[in-house]
Enzyme design. Sequence first.
Site, PDB file in Angstrom:
ATOM      1  N   HIS A  43       7.964  -0.945   5.587  1.00 21.22           N
ATOM      2  CA  HIS A  43       6.751  -0.576   6.325  1.00 21.22           C
ATOM      3  C   HIS A  43       5.497  -1.181   5.671  1.00 21.22           C
ATOM      4  O   HIS A  43       5.596  -2.102   4.856  1.00 21.22           O
ATOM      5  CB  HIS A  43       6.650   0.943   6.468  1.00 21.22           C
ATOM      6  CG  HIS A  43       7.952   1.571   6.891  1.00 21.22           C
ATOM      7  ND1 HIS A  43       8.411   1.525   8.187  1.00 21.22           N
ATOM      8  CD2 HIS A  43       8.925   2.200   6.173  1.00 21.22           C
ATOM      9  CE1 HIS A  43       9.591   2.114   8.255  1.00 21.22           C
ATOM     10  NE2 HIS A  43       9.937   2.536   7.050  1.00 21.22           N
TER      11      HIS A  43
ATOM     12  N   GLU B  44       5.421   6.973   3.301  1.00 18.33           N
ATOM     13  CA  GLU B  44       6.601   6.210   2.891  1.00 18.33           C
ATOM     14  C   GLU B  44       6.199   4.812   2.435  1.00 18.33           C
ATOM     15  O   GLU B  44       6.749   4.286   1.457  1.00 18.33           O
ATOM     16  CB  GLU B  44       7.608   6.123   4.036  1.00 18.33           C
ATOM     17  CG  GLU B  44       8.870   5.352   3.659  1.00 18.33           C
ATOM     18  CD  GLU B  44       9.794   5.082   4.832  1.00 18.33           C
ATOM     19  OE1 GLU B  44       9.556   5.606   5.927  1.00 18.33           O
ATOM     20  OE2 GLU B  44      10.765   4.311   4.636  1.00 18.33           O
TER      21      GLU B  44
ATOM     22  N   HIS C  30      13.192   2.094   1.044  1.00 22.21           N
ATOM     23  CA  HIS C  30      12.734   3.072   2.031  1.00 22.21           C
ATOM     24  C   HIS C  30      12.905   4.482   1.490  1.00 22.21           C
ATOM     25  O   HIS C  30      13.533   4.702   0.445  1.00 22.21           O
ATOM     26  CB  HIS C  30      13.554   2.953   3.327  1.00 22.21           C
ATOM     27  CG  HIS C  30      13.260   1.722   4.121  1.00 22.21           C
ATOM     28  ND1 HIS C  30      12.380   1.705   5.176  1.00 22.21           N
ATOM     29  CD2 HIS C  30      13.706   0.448   3.985  1.00 22.21           C
ATOM     30  CE1 HIS C  30      12.305   0.481   5.672  1.00 22.21           C
ATOM     31  NE2 HIS C  30      13.104  -0.314   4.962  1.00 22.21           N
TER      32      HIS C  30
ATOM     33  N   GLU D 100      17.646   4.254   1.071  1.00 21.41           N
ATOM     34  CA  GLU D 100      16.827   5.414   1.418  1.00 21.41           C
ATOM     35  C   GLU D 100      16.860   6.315   0.192  1.00 21.41           C
ATOM     36  O   GLU D 100      17.865   6.957  -0.110  1.00 21.41           O
ATOM     37  CB  GLU D 100      17.410   6.141   2.641  1.00 21.41           C
ATOM     38  CG  GLU D 100      17.484   5.298   3.897  1.00 21.41           C
ATOM     39  CD  GLU D 100      16.165   5.239   4.638  1.00 21.41           C
ATOM     40  OE1 GLU D 100      15.162   5.807   4.140  1.00 21.41           O
ATOM     41  OE2 GLU D 100      16.123   4.630   5.720  1.00 21.41           O
TER      42      GLU D 100
END
Length: 329
Positions: free
Chosen positions: A119, A156, A211, A293
Amino acid sequence: MRKDDSAPPPESGSSVSPDRPWFSRRSTLVVGVAALAPAALAGWVLTQVLAGSGSEGQQPRPLPASHAAGSPGRDAKSGSTPSGSPTAAASTPAAAPVPAPAPAQGPLSGKTVVVDPGHNTGNFKHTDEIDQQVDIGTGRKECDTTGTTTNSGYMEAEFTYDVSLRLRAALEAQGAKVVLTHQQDRAWGPCITERARIGNEANADAVVSVHADGVSAGSRGFHVILPAKVKGGAADTSKIVEPSRELGERIAGNFARTTGSAPANYLGSGTGLVVRDDLGGLNLSTRPKVFIECGNMRDAKDAAQLTSPEWRQKAAQGIADGIVGFLGG
Ligand code: ZN
């Protein structure tokens, strides 16, 4: 991550294992041991060391304060000029180039690692741009997504960039050349297609996309996402499925060890490993690549870890150790 990757894949409970029983048994054993039996874990860690992970005992290079503050840090200084008098500056108009510091020698000397901070902190201001559909070979998908946040608003994208800087430092200390897909130096993105292309064009020996998840409270732990075998358009993962699995296995084991975190309790059947065929960043990669993650930002206990700089350093070190095991072991 949100939208692009937060939805759990169809969990047949068998997607990870049936075609690779050797791997499945080993990964289940390794992660299960890590979670349940510290003494046995110590033995496993020793095994990993003897197997040549190579980075034990090396201290991670401390980050400059500017990194912790989220600024580009080192790179912001690279184009600076002396702040001395104009005369001094004028006397050296040709400004002899400053030689780059010699890269550290280590198990990753000669290796290139691409680190993808998931992101971008500006994405939420550019929803029109990031919502544009891009071709991921097997279909079309949004260019990028905003990512999730903790309940207190820690983004995030802030987390992924911080961990990525720490990871870069740890990898460079092992001798690697490290390329980041972005350095928060752009308003939004890059698109997932470009994130994949950067790894491909760098001929990366390994690529990791960082992430954190955003699912319901009570869902805890980390998982590593491996590319499924897909073929369509520009997507063909046939050559990266196997090495990516090994990369992911190494990262999962080392991440569990350095952070003390358990594999996700909400997908992956306790292995900390999940295979997905819907992520453009994996489908379009021609280099060994995984996503990690690191935890669930929407769970208070996980969030307490994700917001801790000390924990993020452990997370980065675990990922780096996994890469060392994969490339230099
Ligand atoms: Zn994400």
